[in-house]
Motif scaffolding. Sequence first.
Motif, PDB file in Angstrom:
ATOM      1  N   SER A 193     -47.200  15.557 -10.334  1.00 38.16           N
ATOM      2  CA  SER A 193     -46.754  17.123 -11.185  1.00 38.16           C
ATOM      3  C   SER A 193     -47.773  17.783 -10.738  1.00 38.16           C
ATOM      4  O   SER A 193     -48.362  18.918 -10.949  1.00 38.16           O
ATOM      5  N   GLU A 207     -48.276  21.804  -8.475  1.00 37.92           N
ATOM      6  CA  GLU A 207     -47.930  21.924  -8.800  1.00 37.92           C
ATOM      7  C   GLU A 207     -48.352  23.972  -9.173  1.00 37.92           C
ATOM      8  O   GLU A 207     -48.402  24.688  -9.112  1.00 37.92           O
ATOM      9  N   GLU A 263     -44.891  25.859  -4.483  1.00 38.61           N
ATOM     10  CA  GLU A 263     -43.591  24.939  -3.652  1.00 38.61           C
ATOM     11  C   GLU A 263     -44.412  23.681  -3.814  1.00 38.61           C
ATOM     12  O   GLU A 263     -44.921  23.665  -2.702  1.00 38.61           O
TER      13      GLU A 263
END
Length: 377
Positions: free
Chosen positions: A53, A56, A61
């Motif tokens: 994560s 991100e 994207e």
Amino acid sequence: MSDHHLHIVSFDVPFPPNYGGVIDVFYKIRALHQHGIRLHLHIFEYPGRDRASELEAYCEEVFYYSRKTGIGSAFSFIPYIVKSRRSESLMNNLLKDKYPVLFEGMHSCYYLGDPRLRNRKLIYRESNIEHEYYINLFAAEHRLVKKAYFLVESMKLRFFQQKLKHAGLMLVVSESDTDYLKKVFPEKDIRFLPSFHANDAVSIEAGCGDYALYHGNIEVPENEAAVEFLIRKVFAGSKHRLIIAGMNPQKRIIELAKPHANISIIANPDDEKLFSLIRNAHVNVLVTFQATGLKLKLLNTLYNGRHCLVNPLMLNGTGLEPLCVIAETAEEFRNKLDELQDIPFTVSAAEKRHELLDQTFSNSGNAARLAEAVFGS
């Protein structure tokens, strides 16, 4: 934030950045984000590295695709490392817009010559002359099945290299590899752009240490051969202390070091431990028998460690010769270790390193050069 968008196709999950290839990918992503480029990241994943994560925070994207491993990808004229990284979902996502596409390493280049991308700006990010890298792995490997795999893959990679002609731009990690690709593809736009890395500034402890350090992923045949050379030829019977730190050392390496009281192995050190070992060593010894690519552990050592003792192949095409002590034979390594034993590393030497490294290896500077090469600004 600019209006410049860039697709990046990564061969592996680039976080955590804990081995050579993904280090370049991750710190490139971070530097491009800081430069204002809007990134669309495509990642081929497989067991052993989790989805991250953290990526991100730097990307508009992030898409994940499973590698197609197994026999279906092995029995092909296309190299296994390429054929196993194919996905129509990736192609569908790339076709949603007209943004440039950067393919990280030959591993990710399955779609480089696809007619559906004919009118797009396609960028190849080189990390090695792959067929040379694999033939050297073949030479260093002891196990027959792995030797056969490396040999066959090397031949496939040499043939597949011609597909790079479909790239409008090649960004290459070393000057020697740049020269090679310019000879093979004289009509292409090929530029030297060193690897991105974890260091923003030189951070070196002045003074002396009481050991030499070799570090690397000892699972890789190239590094296993380097460790064997250092144990057998350089440090066996030496007064100098050697610490070998790395991932998953083979049992034969552990047994090779065991009779020597001055040699110890630290298996699988975490990042904090490895950083401490590099900073506190008196000499960081780096050896390779591969002349391709740029060794990121060399950069990391020059930013954080004291004296850096290397063989010529470690420096191939880097321009870093002024910052290193160079030895080629085992006798030369032993003599240089003797010479360095009582020489403290100084603040002025650290300043010299900073000056040279900042000229060529600054992440922010190289992000600006990449953006100019792709977008013209």
